[in-house]
Motif scaffolding. Sequence first.
Motif, PDB file in Angstrom:
ATOM      1  N   PHE A  62       0.828  -1.205   0.000  1.00  0.00           N
ATOM      2  CA  PHE A  62       0.000   0.000   0.000  1.00  0.00           C
ATOM      3  C   PHE A  62       0.863   1.257   0.000  1.00  0.00           C
ATOM      4  O   PHE A  62       0.523   2.259  -0.625  1.00  0.00           O
ATOM      5  N   GLY A  63       1.977   1.196   0.697  1.00  0.00           N
ATOM      6  CA  GLY A  63       2.883   2.337   0.714  1.00  0.00           C
ATOM      7  C   GLY A  63       3.416   2.671  -0.670  1.00  0.00           C
ATOM      8  O   GLY A  63       3.742   3.818  -0.953  1.00  0.00           O
ATOM      9  N   ILE A  64       3.491   1.682  -1.529  1.00  0.00           N
ATOM     10  CA  ILE A  64       4.007   1.895  -2.881  1.00  0.00           C
ATOM     11  C   ILE A  64       2.887   2.200  -3.874  1.00  0.00           C
ATOM     12  O   ILE A  64       2.999   3.105  -4.690  1.00  0.00           O
ATOM     13  N   THR A  65       1.794   1.458  -3.793  1.00  0.00           N
ATOM     14  CA  THR A  65       0.736   1.600  -4.801  1.00  0.00           C
ATOM     15  C   THR A  65      -0.319   2.642  -4.440  1.00  0.00           C
ATOM     16  O   THR A  65      -0.981   3.181  -5.311  1.00  0.00           O
ATOM     17  N   SER A  66      -0.521   2.879  -3.148  1.00  0.00           N
ATOM     18  CA  SER A  66      -1.583   3.772  -2.653  1.00  0.00           C
ATOM     19  C   SER A  66      -2.966   3.313  -3.123  1.00  0.00           C
ATOM     20  O   SER A  66      -3.870   4.122  -3.301  1.00  0.00           O
ATOM     21  N   ASP A  67      -3.116   2.044  -3.345  1.00  0.00           N
ATOM     22  CA  ASP A  67      -4.385   1.485  -3.815  1.00  0.00           C
ATOM     23  C   ASP A  67      -4.710   0.237  -3.002  1.00  0.00           C
ATOM     24  O   ASP A  67      -3.934  -0.720  -3.006  1.00  0.00           O
ATOM     25  N   TYR A  68      -5.846   0.248  -2.329  1.00  0.00           N
ATOM     26  CA  TYR A  68      -6.239  -0.843  -1.437  1.00  0.00           C
ATOM     27  C   TYR A  68      -6.342  -2.179  -2.175  1.00  0.00           C
ATOM     28  O   TYR A  68      -5.765  -3.184  -1.764  1.00  0.00           O
ATOM     29  N   HIS A  69      -7.087  -2.194  -3.269  1.00  0.00           N
ATOM     30  CA  HIS A  69      -7.334  -3.449  -3.984  1.00  0.00           C
ATOM     31  C   HIS A  69      -6.078  -3.965  -4.683  1.00  0.00           C
ATOM     32  O   HIS A  69      -5.824  -5.172  -4.702  1.00  0.00           O
ATOM     33  N   LEU A  70      -5.294  -3.062  -5.234  1.00  0.00           N
ATOM     34  CA  LEU A  70      -4.046  -3.459  -5.869  1.00  0.00           C
ATOM     35  C   LEU A  70      -3.083  -4.028  -4.828  1.00  0.00           C
ATOM     36  O   LEU A  70      -2.352  -4.985  -5.099  1.00  0.00           O
TER      37      LEU A  70
END
Length: 197
Positions: A62-70
């Motif tokens: 999440f720290g890298i993508t900033s996307d919950y589902h990803l």
Amino acid sequence: MDAATKSISGGDTAIFTVFTESDKVSQPDNTVNELISDCATSKESLSKLYLMFKDSVFAVAFGITSDYHLSQDCVTETFVRLTQVKKFSAKKGDGKGFILTIARNVALEFRRRYKKEISNFIIQSYGEAEKTVEDSIYINQLLKHLNDVQRQTVILRCCAELTFKQIAKVMRCPETTVKSRYKKAISILQEKAGEDQ
């Protein structure tokens, strides 16, 4: 481990175990390393690793993508790739760092692949289950003030609880660089948190 036992009089003669100082110094725990070595052939080993590291892997992703589902997809892909590992030495390896390195690489790959699709999704949960959604949103907003490597460093240190040495290995940079990034990131977060109050 040898331990001296003493009986305490009274009742059903309860056993009281006394550990000496030398008993308390345990050997390095290679359980994680052994589970990694076995997970390609043992579903039980993979299951144990998943339960131990799913939250840390999610936090890194999440720290890298900033996307919950990803990030959830990254967790799944990380453990799939863990079953495909052929070169890992249970005697030499740092199991936790190894898993989080895979997680970081998967997240970076996913972010590149889905860069156009990633939006500023409001975080639904971040780390521990007892945190409220409001706290999670606030943390996410604060982390947006950091650049990519600062955010990853803070998450690896605070959420994944890695040492600076382990983070340096995961991020492939000197330990002194990790420490300075972390110090700068914490300074920024404290400043921004002070502005919000």
